[in-house]
Design a protein around this motif. Structure first.
Motif, short mmCIF file in Angstrom:
data_model
loop_
_atom_site.label_atom_id
_atom_site.label_comp_id
_atom_site.label_asym_id
_atom_site.label_seq_id
_atom_site.Cartn_x
_atom_site.Cartn_y
_atom_site.Cartn_z
N GLU A 6 0.81 -1.22 0.00
CA GLU A 6 0.00 0.00 0.00
C GLU A 6 0.85 1.27 0.00
O GLU A 6 0.60 2.21 0.76
N LEU A 7 1.84 1.31 -0.88
CA LEU A 7 2.71 2.47 -1.02
C LEU A 7 2.34 3.26 -2.26
O LEU A 7 2.03 2.69 -3.30
N THR A 8 2.38 4.57 -2.15
CA THR A 8 2.09 5.44 -3.28
C THR A 8 3.39 5.99 -3.85
O THR A 8 4.46 5.85 -3.25
N VAL A 9 3.28 6.65 -4.99
CA VAL A 9 4.45 7.31 -5.59
C VAL A 9 4.99 8.35 -4.61
O VAL A 9 6.20 8.50 -4.46
N ASN A 10 4.10 9.05 -3.92
CA ASN A 10 4.55 10.05 -2.94
C ASN A 10 5.35 9.41 -1.82
O ASN A 10 6.32 10.01 -1.33
N ASP A 11 4.95 8.23 -1.38
CA ASP A 11 5.72 7.52 -0.35
C ASP A 11 7.15 7.26 -0.83
O ASP A 11 8.11 7.45 -0.09
N PHE A 18 15.19 10.96 1.17
CA PHE A 18 16.05 10.55 2.28
C PHE A 18 17.28 9.77 1.82
O PHE A 18 18.05 9.27 2.64
N GLY A 19 17.46 9.62 0.49
CA GLY A 19 18.69 9.03 -0.01
C GLY A 19 18.60 7.71 -0.74
O GLY A 19 19.62 7.15 -1.12
N ALA A 20 17.41 7.17 -0.96
CA ALA A 20 17.29 5.91 -1.69
C ALA A 20 17.73 6.12 -3.14
O ALA A 20 17.24 7.03 -3.80
N ARG A 21 18.65 5.30 -3.62
CA ARG A 21 19.15 5.44 -4.99
C ARG A 21 19.14 4.13 -5.76
O ARG A 21 19.70 4.03 -6.84
N SER A 22 18.50 3.11 -5.21
CA SER A 22 18.36 1.83 -5.90
C SER A 22 17.07 1.17 -5.42
O SER A 22 16.50 1.57 -4.41
N PHE A 23 16.65 0.13 -6.13
CA PHE A 23 15.45 -0.57 -5.70
C PHE A 23 15.67 -1.19 -4.32
O PHE A 23 14.77 -1.19 -3.48
N ASP A 24 16.86 -1.72 -4.08
CA ASP A 24 17.15 -2.29 -2.77
C ASP A 24 17.06 -1.24 -1.66
O ASP A 24 16.60 -1.54 -0.56
N ASP A 25 17.47 0.00 -1.96
CA ASP A 25 17.30 1.08 -0.98
C ASP A 25 15.82 1.32 -0.71
O ASP A 25 15.40 1.48 0.45
N LEU A 26 15.02 1.38 -1.78
CA LEU A 26 13.58 1.57 -1.60
C LEU A 26 12.99 0.45 -0.76
O LEU A 26 12.16 0.68 0.12
N MET A 29 14.03 0.83 2.93
CA MET A 29 13.52 2.02 3.59
C MET A 29 11.99 2.13 3.60
O MET A 29 11.44 2.89 4.39
N SER A 30 11.31 1.38 2.72
CA SER A 30 9.85 1.53 2.65
C SER A 30 9.07 0.23 2.57
O SER A 30 7.86 0.25 2.61
N ARG A 31 9.74 -0.90 2.41
CA ARG A 31 9.14 -2.21 2.21
C ARG A 31 8.56 -2.39 0.81
O ARG A 31 7.84 -3.34 0.54
N CYS A 32 8.88 -1.51 -0.12
CA CYS A 32 8.43 -1.65 -1.50
C CYS A 32 8.96 -2.98 -2.05
O CYS A 32 10.15 -3.27 -1.95
N GLY A 33 8.07 -3.79 -2.59
CA GLY A 33 8.48 -5.07 -3.16
C GLY A 33 8.55 -6.22 -2.18
O GLY A 33 8.96 -7.32 -2.54
N MET A 34 8.13 -6.00 -0.95
CA MET A 34 8.22 -7.06 0.05
C MET A 34 6.87 -7.72 0.35
O MET A 34 6.76 -8.52 1.26
N GLY A 35 5.88 -7.42 -0.45
CA GLY A 35 4.56 -7.99 -0.24
C GLY A 35 4.40 -9.35 -0.89
O GLY A 35 5.38 -10.02 -1.23
N HIS A 36 3.16 -9.75 -1.08
CA HIS A 36 2.85 -11.08 -1.63
C HIS A 36 3.45 -11.33 -3.00
O HIS A 36 3.87 -12.43 -3.30
N CYS A 37 3.51 -10.31 -3.84
CA CYS A 37 4.00 -10.53 -5.21
C CYS A 37 5.52 -10.54 -5.30
O CYS A 37 6.06 -10.89 -6.34
N GLN A 38 6.20 -10.16 -4.21
CA GLN A 38 7.66 -10.14 -4.18
C GLN A 38 8.25 -9.32 -5.33
O GLN A 38 9.18 -9.73 -6.01
#
Length: 83
Positions: A6-11, A18-26, A29-38
């Motif tokens: 449940e993350l938005t583009v604004n999130d 705050f310094g995220a510069r890769s998908f792994d940083d995202l 720092m935000s749990r993007c990509g850690m849900g059911h669909c991986q």
């Protein structure tokens, strides 16, 4: 953006600020990509946004580290029971 978490583009913009510069940083720092669909649905869109915000080509971004289990475990091994 990331429906599972449940993350938005604004999130993600906040995390970028705050310094995220890769998908792994995202992810860290935000749990993007850690849900059911991986990250099957949000990975490419998130990288597209990162490339735009950084002013670079998407191909210049580092990939992500997909980790799979070494081998599947039976549930009874995890709970320590003789089912």
């Amino acid at each position: 953006m990331c429906h599972c978490e449940e993350l938005t583009v604004n999130d993600l913009q906040e995390v970028f600020a705050f310094g995220a510069r890769s998908f792994d940083d995202l992810k860290r720092m935000s749990r993007c990509g850690m849900g059911h669909c991986q990250a099957k649905y949000c990975y490419h869109h998130a990288n597209e946004l990162l490339a735009t915000w950084m002013g670079v080509a998407e191909s210049e971004l580092s990939g992500t580290n997909h980790r799979i289990p070494i081998r599947p475990l039976p549930l009874k091994m995890l709970i320590g029971s003789d089912l």
